[in-house]
Enzyme design. Structure first.
Site, mmCIF file in Angstrom:
data_model
loop_
_atom_site.group_PDB
_atom_site.id
_atom_site.type_symbol
_atom_site.label_atom_id
_atom_site.label_comp_id
_atom_site.label_asym_id
_atom_site.label_seq_id
_atom_site.Cartn_x
_atom_site.Cartn_y
_atom_site.Cartn_z
ATOM 1 N N ASN A 9 0.871 -1.179 0.000
ATOM 2 C CA ASN A 9 0.000 0.000 0.000
ATOM 3 C C ASN A 9 0.911 1.233 0.000
ATOM 4 O O ASN A 9 1.482 1.582 1.019
ATOM 5 C CB ASN A 9 -0.882 -0.041 1.259
ATOM 6 C CG ASN A 9 -1.700 1.218 1.442
ATOM 7 O OD1 ASN A 9 -1.794 2.057 0.534
ATOM 8 N ND2 ASN A 9 -2.292 1.375 2.618
ATOM 9 N N LYS A 11 0.208 4.318 -0.355
ATOM 10 C CA LYS A 11 -0.380 5.544 0.218
ATOM 11 C C LYS A 11 -0.060 6.750 -0.674
ATOM 12 O O LYS A 11 0.008 6.598 -1.899
ATOM 13 C CB LYS A 11 0.094 5.726 1.671
ATOM 14 C CG LYS A 11 -0.140 4.455 2.505
ATOM 15 C CD LYS A 11 0.080 4.636 3.971
ATOM 16 C CE LYS A 11 -0.158 3.312 4.685
ATOM 17 N NZ LYS A 11 -0.050 3.415 6.138
ATOM 18 N N HIS A 94 -9.487 1.418 4.659
ATOM 19 C CA HIS A 94 -8.224 1.563 5.390
ATOM 20 C C HIS A 94 -8.448 2.515 6.568
ATOM 21 O O HIS A 94 -9.221 3.472 6.464
ATOM 22 C CB HIS A 94 -7.130 2.110 4.458
ATOM 23 C CG HIS A 94 -5.775 2.055 5.091
ATOM 24 N ND1 HIS A 94 -5.354 2.994 6.000
ATOM 25 C CD2 HIS A 94 -4.770 1.154 4.983
ATOM 26 C CE1 HIS A 94 -4.140 2.675 6.412
ATOM 27 N NE2 HIS A 94 -3.762 1.557 5.812
ATOM 28 N N GLU A 96 -6.829 4.894 7.673
ATOM 29 C CA GLU A 96 -6.590 6.312 7.375
ATOM 30 C C GLU A 96 -7.799 6.924 6.676
ATOM 31 O O GLU A 96 -8.119 8.095 6.870
ATOM 32 C CB GLU A 96 -5.302 6.453 6.538
ATOM 33 C CG GLU A 96 -4.070 6.194 7.404
ATOM 34 C CD GLU A 96 -2.870 5.616 6.680
ATOM 35 O OE1 GLU A 96 -2.812 5.671 5.442
ATOM 36 O OE2 GLU A 96 -1.977 5.093 7.375
ATOM 37 N N GLU A 166 -5.564 -4.738 10.460
ATOM 38 C CA GLU A 166 -4.495 -3.769 10.691
ATOM 39 C C GLU A 166 -4.760 -2.999 11.974
ATOM 40 O O GLU A 166 -5.515 -2.012 11.962
ATOM 41 C CB GLU A 166 -4.426 -2.774 9.525
ATOM 42 C CG GLU A 166 -4.196 -3.418 8.184
ATOM 43 C CD GLU A 166 -3.609 -2.413 7.203
ATOM 44 O OE1 GLU A 166 -2.461 -2.593 6.804
ATOM 45 O OE2 GLU A 166 -4.305 -1.433 6.880
ATOM 46 N N GLY A 172 2.521 2.168 10.722
ATOM 47 C CA GLY A 172 3.502 3.240 10.565
ATOM 48 C C GLY A 172 4.216 3.622 11.856
ATOM 49 O O GLY A 172 4.893 4.640 11.924
ATOM 50 N N SER A 211 3.417 -2.288 10.269
ATOM 51 C CA SER A 211 4.863 -2.392 10.469
ATOM 52 C C SER A 211 5.438 -3.775 10.132
ATOM 53 O O SER A 211 6.336 -4.265 10.822
ATOM 54 C CB SER A 211 5.251 -1.980 11.900
ATOM 55 O OG SER A 211 4.823 -0.655 12.156
HETATM 56 P P1 PGA Z 1 2.865 0.199 7.649
HETATM 57 O O1 PGA Z 1 1.397 0.456 7.021
HETATM 58 O O2 PGA Z 1 3.380 -1.076 7.064
HETATM 59 O O3 PGA Z 1 3.653 1.399 7.260
HETATM 60 O O4 PGA Z 1 2.675 0.093 9.136
HETATM 61 C C1 PGA Z 1 0.496 -0.579 6.805
HETATM 62 C C2 PGA Z 1 -0.792 -0.052 6.226
HETATM 63 O O5 PGA Z 1 -1.245 1.036 6.616
HETATM 64 O O6 PGA Z 1 -1.409 -0.688 5.335
#
Ligand code: PGA
Length: 253
Positions: A9, A11, A94, A96, A166, A172, A211
């Protein structure tokens, strides 16, 4: 048997040059014959480039999709448009999108339905915040997020879908859920689906996201109900992403 899926992903990251380089490096770095799937989710504007450059090695899709078919919805992209660009998959819900853009579980269910209608595999993201985990409502939060979709499309809607668990606190942040913590929620998700259909519950790939890196992928992906990962930060360089793919390869061969 469910195949592992390693999905990147991206982003809000990238450029035309980076997309071209990253795709060709990933293709070069993947084994010729692999028994796991790879997908990327670049920003919308780079999907035409994905369309002309990924070949058969990688699937790709959008990071969200409109719940509408067409009309006066400025800035939106429909499932039909994604399909026309050769997308096979699309992320929906997601965290976000849920938190920054106030997408509700009801909106997300409609996006999931729009994706299915146009032959795209929706990747339904779900997961709890740290506060929710600490107050012991992780299962309720995840169940509500998934049930909102089941209510609209039925359990049959999951026959061609992926779920990504997630935990928001792990996205992140460099904090990964332990493989046991993740497995516990993945098993719960499967049991939730099996209340409606055992067959579908066993079919649906459930990815872990938050992560994931080359150093923890193997431990996570070897858990019984973890079928791969949705990778954010570590999907932005071929080195990091391929390190995760390599672990999937080891576990799949
Ligand atoms: P990350 O993000 O691997 O940077 O933690 C995962 C995601 O938001 O899909």
């Amino acid at each position: 048997m469910r195949k592992l899926l390693v999905a990147g992903n991206w982003k809000l990251n990238g450029s035309i040059a980076m997309t071209a380089d990253l795709i060709s490096e990933i293709i070069e770095g993947l084994p010729n014959e692999k028994n796991f799937d790879v997908a990327i989710f670049p920003p919308f504007v780079y999907l035409p480039l994905a369309n002309t450059s990924v070949g058969n090695a990688i699937k790709y899709g959008g990071q969200t999709v409109s719940e509408h078919e067409s009309g006066a919805y400025t800035g939106e992209i429909s499932a039909a448009m994604l399909k026309e660009l050769g997308c096979q998959m699309v992320l929906v819900g997601h965290s976000e999108r849920r938190s920054y853009y106030k997408e509700s579980s009801a909106n997300i269910a409609k996006k999931f339905q729009a994706a299915l209608k146009h032959g795209l595999t929706p990747v339904l993201c779900c997961g709890e915040t740290l506060e929710q985990r600490e107050s012991g409502v992780t299962e309720k939060v995840v169940a509500d997020q998934i049930n909102a979709v089941i209510e609209l499309v039925g359990i049959e809607g999951f026959a061609n879908a992926v779920i990504a668990y997630e935990p928001v606190w792990a996205i992140g942040t460099g904090k990964t859920a332990s493989s046991e913590q993740a497995q516990e929620v993945h098993a719960f998700i499967r049991s939730l689906l099996s209340l409606k259909s055992d067959t579908i519950a066993h079919l649906v790939p459930i990815l872990y996201g938050g992560s994931v890196k080359g150093s923890n992928a193997k431990e996570l992906f070897s858990m019984q109900d973890i079928d791969g990962g949705l990778i954010g930060g570590a999907s932005l360089t071929s080195e990091d992403f391929l390190a995760i793919c390599q672990q999937a390869d080891v576990l799949s061969s």
